[in-house]
Design an enzyme around this catalytic site. Structure first.
Site, PDB file in Angstrom:
ATOM      1  N   SER A  43      51.596 -50.903 -32.780  1.00  0.00           N
ATOM      2  CA  SER A  43      51.020 -50.387 -33.855  1.00  0.00           C
ATOM      3  C   SER A  43      51.524 -51.156 -35.242  1.00  0.00           C
ATOM      4  O   SER A  43      51.481 -50.420 -36.430  1.00  0.00           O
ATOM      5  CB  SER A  43      50.813 -48.993 -33.977  1.00  0.00           C
ATOM      6  OG  SER A  43      50.361 -48.442 -32.842  1.00  0.00           O
ATOM      7  N   GLY A  73      49.313 -56.463 -31.463  1.00  0.00           N
ATOM      8  CA  GLY A  73      48.010 -56.225 -30.412  1.00  0.00           C
ATOM      9  C   GLY A  73      46.941 -56.303 -31.153  1.00  0.00           C
ATOM     10  O   GLY A  73      46.026 -57.218 -31.577  1.00  0.00           O
ATOM     11  N   GLY A  74      46.340 -54.920 -31.291  1.00  0.00           N
ATOM     12  CA  GLY A  74      45.101 -54.559 -32.077  1.00  0.00           C
ATOM     13  C   GLY A  74      44.918 -55.428 -33.390  1.00  0.00           C
ATOM     14  O   GLY A  74      43.711 -56.041 -33.445  1.00  0.00           O
ATOM     15  N   GLU A 114      59.150 -53.492 -27.856  1.00  0.00           N
ATOM     16  CA  GLU A 114      57.850 -52.458 -28.068  1.00  0.00           C
ATOM     17  C   GLU A 114      58.223 -51.273 -27.375  1.00  0.00           C
ATOM     18  O   GLU A 114      57.964 -51.146 -26.031  1.00  0.00           O
ATOM     19  CB  GLU A 114      56.736 -53.365 -27.416  1.00  0.00           C
ATOM     20  CG  GLU A 114      56.490 -54.717 -27.722  1.00  0.00           C
ATOM     21  CD  GLU A 114      55.262 -55.249 -27.558  1.00  0.00           C
ATOM     22  OE1 GLU A 114      54.548 -55.819 -28.611  1.00  0.00           O
ATOM     23  OE2 GLU A 114      54.654 -55.433 -26.399  1.00  0.00           O
ATOM     24  N   GLU A 161      52.471 -53.282 -20.486  1.00  0.00           N
ATOM     25  CA  GLU A 161      51.336 -53.022 -19.567  1.00  0.00           C
ATOM     26  C   GLU A 161      51.344 -53.377 -18.172  1.00  0.00           C
ATOM     27  O   GLU A 161      50.686 -52.986 -17.535  1.00  0.00           O
ATOM     28  CB  GLU A 161      50.221 -53.449 -20.423  1.00  0.00           C
ATOM     29  CG  GLU A 161      49.741 -52.689 -21.651  1.00  0.00           C
ATOM     30  CD  GLU A 161      49.104 -53.350 -22.866  1.00  0.00           C
ATOM     31  OE1 GLU A 161      48.706 -54.284 -22.796  1.00  0.00           O
ATOM     32  OE2 GLU A 161      49.227 -52.586 -24.149  1.00  0.00           O
ATOM     33  N   HIS A 207      55.348 -57.521 -20.545  1.00  0.00           N
ATOM     34  CA  HIS A 207      54.705 -56.686 -21.405  1.00  0.00           C
ATOM     35  C   HIS A 207      54.531 -55.263 -20.546  1.00  0.00           C
ATOM     36  O   HIS A 207      54.577 -55.218 -19.511  1.00  0.00           O
ATOM     37  CB  HIS A 207      53.349 -57.164 -21.925  1.00  0.00           C
ATOM     38  CG  HIS A 207      52.662 -56.254 -22.993  1.00  0.00           C
ATOM     39  ND1 HIS A 207      52.054 -54.996 -22.702  1.00  0.00           N
ATOM     40  CD2 HIS A 207      52.558 -56.306 -24.177  1.00  0.00           C
ATOM     41  CE1 HIS A 207      51.683 -54.562 -23.682  1.00  0.00           C
ATOM     42  NE2 HIS A 207      51.915 -55.363 -24.686  1.00  0.00           N
ATOM     43  N   ASN A 258      49.024 -60.959 -29.782  1.00  0.00           N
ATOM     44  CA  ASN A 258      48.686 -60.519 -28.214  1.00  0.00           C
ATOM     45  C   ASN A 258      47.300 -60.075 -28.107  1.00  0.00           C
ATOM     46  O   ASN A 258      46.978 -58.811 -28.215  1.00  0.00           O
ATOM     47  CB  ASN A 258      49.827 -59.576 -27.640  1.00  0.00           C
ATOM     48  CG  ASN A 258      49.660 -59.211 -26.219  1.00  0.00           C
ATOM     49  OD1 ASN A 258      48.701 -59.870 -25.844  1.00  0.00           O
ATOM     50  ND2 ASN A 258      50.021 -58.269 -25.694  1.00  0.00           N
ATOM     51  N   TRP A 259      46.415 -61.088 -27.626  1.00  0.00           N
ATOM     52  CA  TRP A 259      44.870 -60.360 -27.656  1.00  0.00           C
ATOM     53  C   TRP A 259      44.539 -59.615 -26.449  1.00  0.00           C
ATOM     54  O   TRP A 259      43.436 -59.067 -26.424  1.00  0.00           O
ATOM     55  CB  TRP A 259      43.916 -62.012 -27.631  1.00  0.00           C
ATOM     56  CG  TRP A 259      44.346 -62.757 -28.704  1.00  0.00           C
ATOM     57  CD1 TRP A 259      44.807 -62.567 -29.941  1.00  0.00           C
ATOM     58  CD2 TRP A 259      43.129 -63.814 -29.051  1.00  0.00           C
ATOM     59  NE1 TRP A 259      44.670 -63.424 -30.759  1.00  0.00           N
ATOM     60  CE2 TRP A 259      43.570 -64.138 -30.555  1.00  0.00           C
ATOM     61  CE3 TRP A 259      42.224 -64.776 -28.290  1.00  0.00           C
ATOM     62  CZ2 TRP A 259      43.097 -65.337 -30.887  1.00  0.00           C
ATOM     63  CZ3 TRP A 259      41.646 -65.622 -28.900  1.00  0.00           C
ATOM     64  CH2 TRP A 259      42.046 -66.032 -30.090  1.00  0.00           C
ATOM     65  N   LYS A 260      45.547 -59.541 -25.444  1.00  0.00           N
ATOM     66  CA  LYS A 260      45.391 -58.704 -24.331  1.00  0.00           C
ATOM     67  C   LYS A 260      44.049 -59.086 -23.681  1.00  0.00           C
ATOM     68  O   LYS A 260      43.505 -60.392 -23.663  1.00  0.00           O
ATOM     69  CB  LYS A 260      45.306 -57.346 -24.796  1.00  0.00           C
ATOM     70  CG  LYS A 260      46.677 -56.943 -25.287  1.00  0.00           C
ATOM     71  CD  LYS A 260      46.952 -55.584 -25.625  1.00  0.00           C
ATOM     72  CE  LYS A 260      48.163 -55.218 -26.297  1.00  0.00           C
ATOM     73  NZ  LYS A 260      48.458 -53.943 -26.311  1.00  0.00           N
ATOM     74  N   GLY A 296      49.387 -49.486 -29.437  1.00  0.00           N
ATOM     75  CA  GLY A 296      47.887 -49.292 -29.334  1.00  0.00           C
ATOM     76  C   GLY A 296      47.631 -47.514 -29.713  1.00  0.00           C
ATOM     77  O   GLY A 296      46.581 -46.963 -29.553  1.00  0.00           O
TER      78      GLY A 296
HETATM   79  P1  PGA Z   1      49.476 -52.888 -30.720  1.00  0.00           P
HETATM   80  O1  PGA Z   1      49.894 -53.820 -29.377  1.00  0.00           O
HETATM   81  O2  PGA Z   1      49.882 -53.714 -31.725  1.00  0.00           O
HETATM   82  O3  PGA Z   1      48.020 -52.810 -30.625  1.00  0.00           O
HETATM   83  O4  PGA Z   1      50.158 -51.619 -30.606  1.00  0.00           O
HETATM   84  C1  PGA Z   1      51.164 -54.480 -29.277  1.00  0.00           C
HETATM   85  C2  PGA Z   1      51.417 -55.058 -28.076  1.00  0.00           C
HETATM   86  O5  PGA Z   1      51.218 -54.404 -27.204  1.00  0.00           O
HETATM   87  O6  PGA Z   1      51.809 -56.357 -27.904  1.00  0.00           O
END
Ligand code: PGA
Length: 251
Positions: free
Chosen positions: A214, A235-236, A168, A98, A96, A9-11, A174
């Site tokens: 994470s 994500g990251g 999640e 966010e 998600h 997930n590149w966001k 993050g």
């Molecule tokens: P993260 O994000 O791996 O940076 O914690 C995961 C996500 O939000 O899909």
């Protein structure tokens, strides 16, 4: 047998040229990943067309990060499921945390979005998970159950094959704080049981349930070794091809 999936997930990261080169690196290294692990990259809407061209002929699939809750029309700034599908994408992430937190995405809207995604032949990666306050209050099971009931249960048994669930915990996204493998497994097993209660054991056994929060090459092996954890939403660590592929090699 349910699918193993590692989805990036590149966001809201990378410009188009940066995204294209990241996708190229992922494709170049995809052969290192066991053939029963499906790789997906979920990229910003602006990147879909260019990244689709990079992924063509590879086994890596393309996803959007969100889609509109209307088919088409006067919704300035929105991206429809039909538009997403027309780029060659085969998935969209929905719900998600966010988007739930910053953009007011409700379970009701998610039902609409998933309905339209399916009508346009997109599969849905549905995110669920509790925040820190809910975890500390011991409400994590309840929260996940209600998110599953409010969205997933609005669809038919037949449509379950087009869903992937991503658990999640919001407090782990993050933050560098990963749920322990035991904490994650406990919820994954609970989600599978909840699905079984509604759709039966067979459909529940076939549902891919990803862990997100994470996740990195160092903790992925222990997480992915759990019975009910079928991969990750990353994500990251998905912004570095080596880390992303490293995670996918962790099964
Ligand atoms: P993260 O994000 O791996 O940076 O914690 C995961 C996500 O939000 O899909």
């Amino acid at each position: 047998m349910r699918k193993k999936i590692v989805a990036g997930n590149w966001k809201m990261n990378t410009t188009v040229p940066e995204g294209v080169s990241l996708a190229r690196e992922v494709v170049a290294k995809a052969g290192e990943v066991p053939s029963d692990v499906k790789l997906i990259v979920a990229v910003p809407a602006t990147h879909l067309v260019s990244v689709a061209a990079v992924l063509e002929g590879s086994a890596v699939e393309l996803s959007a990060e969100n889609c509109a809750d209307h088919e088409k029309g006067a919704y300035t700034g929105e991206i429809s499921a039909a538009m997403i599908a027309s780029t060659g994408a085969t998935y969209t992430i929905l719900g998600h945390s966010e988007r739930r937190q910053y953009y007011g995405e409700t379970d009701e809207k998610l039902v609409e979005k998933a309905r339209i995604a399916f009508a346009n032949s997109l599969k849905v990666i549905l995110c669920v998970g509790e925040n820190l306050e809910e975890r500390e209050a011991g409400k994590h099971f309840e929260v996940c159950e209600s998110q599953i009931e409010n969205v997933l249960f609005k669809f038919s048994a037949e449509q379950m094959k087009d869903f992937v669930i991503a658990y999640e915990p919001v407090w782990a996204i993050g933050t560098g704080k990963t749920a322990t493998a035991a904490q994650a497994e406990e919820i994954h097993a609970f989600i599978r049981k909840t699905i079984a209660g509604r759709f039966g054991a067979e459909i529940a056994a076939d549902m891919t349930i990803l862990y997100g929060g994470s996740c990195k090459p160092s903790n992925a092996p222990e997480l992915f070794a759990q019975e009910d954890i079928d991969g990750g939403l990353i994500g990251g660590a998905a912004l570095k091809a080596d880390d992303f592929i490293g995670i996918a090699k962790s099964f």
